[in-house]
Design an enzyme around this catalytic site. Sequence first.
Site, short mmCIF file in Angstrom:
data_model
loop_
_atom_site.label_atom_id
_atom_site.label_comp_id
_atom_site.label_asym_id
_atom_site.label_seq_id
_atom_site.Cartn_x
_atom_site.Cartn_y
_atom_site.Cartn_z
N ASP A 8 0.88 -1.17 0.00
CA ASP A 8 0.00 0.00 0.00
C ASP A 8 0.92 1.23 0.00
O ASP A 8 2.14 1.09 0.13
CB ASP A 8 -0.90 -0.02 1.26
N TYR A 39 -1.13 8.05 -2.58
CA TYR A 39 -1.40 7.62 -3.96
C TYR A 39 -2.62 8.34 -4.56
O TYR A 39 -2.73 8.49 -5.76
CB TYR A 39 -1.70 6.12 -4.00
N GLY A 40 -3.54 8.70 -3.67
CA GLY A 40 -4.89 9.06 -4.12
C GLY A 40 -5.00 10.27 -5.02
O GLY A 40 -5.99 10.42 -5.73
N CYS A 70 -4.81 -1.77 -1.54
CA CYS A 70 -4.99 -0.37 -1.91
C CYS A 70 -6.08 -0.29 -2.97
O CYS A 70 -5.92 -0.84 -4.07
CB CYS A 70 -3.66 0.16 -2.47
N ASN A 71 -7.17 0.35 -2.63
CA ASN A 71 -8.28 0.51 -3.58
C ASN A 71 -7.85 1.35 -4.79
O ASN A 71 -8.31 1.14 -5.90
CB ASN A 71 -9.46 1.22 -2.90
N THR A 72 -6.95 2.32 -4.55
CA THR A 72 -6.54 3.24 -5.62
C THR A 72 -5.81 2.48 -6.73
O THR A 72 -6.13 2.62 -7.92
CB THR A 72 -5.64 4.34 -5.02
N CYS A 178 -11.08 2.98 0.94
CA CYS A 178 -9.63 3.22 1.04
C CYS A 178 -9.19 2.51 2.31
O CYS A 178 -9.84 2.67 3.36
CB CYS A 178 -9.34 4.72 1.12
#
Length: 242
Positions: A8, A39-40, A70-72, A178
């Site tokens: 992440d 990251y977002g 990590c959803n991003t 997130c």
Amino acid sequence: MSRLGIFDSGIGGLTTYLDIRKRTGVDIVYLADDLHSPYGDKSRGELYHCAIRSVDTLTLYGCDTIVIACNTITSTLKPQLVSRYPEVKFVGTEPALLPADRVVRGDGKIALMCTPATASSDRLRALISECVSTVDVYAMDGLASYIERYVCEEDMLCEYVSHLTPWLSRYRALVLGCTHYVYLKDILRELYPNLLIFDGNEGVANRVSDMVGGGRGCTIYLTTSGREGSYMRRIVDNYQRF
Ligand code: DGL
């Protein structure tokens, strides 16, 4: 022996790790890419470079299965990673919209909190189109960085979040899109006791144990791309309760 890698931008994926280790006994290497956090708000191109650096590092550690905690990265790049690394098995982390929708079933609305990059991804649009319920997306600029910095200071988190989210009282369910936001779960439960709160970690942990086998008591090696990594051990010890 096979190892599981998890990465992440920072400490968010440790919440995923805490769920994974309840269900599996493999050795784990956790990489926090804190040098490039957050990251977002990055472009897809920038995220791609962050992701391949992290995957390359984890494969050097002998990881043949990698959790993108990590959803991003999952929502913007998972297919590209799968085709670049055919020898690696990937498990992604996605907003738990479908589990939330199965409970809400159109009786009330769902709020999704996620990073700006996740909010603008095609993958998120596709997920939302599968929901019966109305989903309102909130791109939370800067929230992951705030959590990264103040994760152990509950009062500061609580004050910040209560000012940031008064609109949550209008919703039946909240999806934490997130992995950093999972640290807010207890605070949000107290602020909005009627809200149903979902995150993707349990689904990820179930998929990992299907792939690598069950058990408990894995060992973890914590590493970072930037600062010294011992702060993560404190966080893991603090959040045993998850
Ligand atoms: N925890 C990550 C996610 O789930 C990244 C947050 C960030 O670095 O902005 O999206």
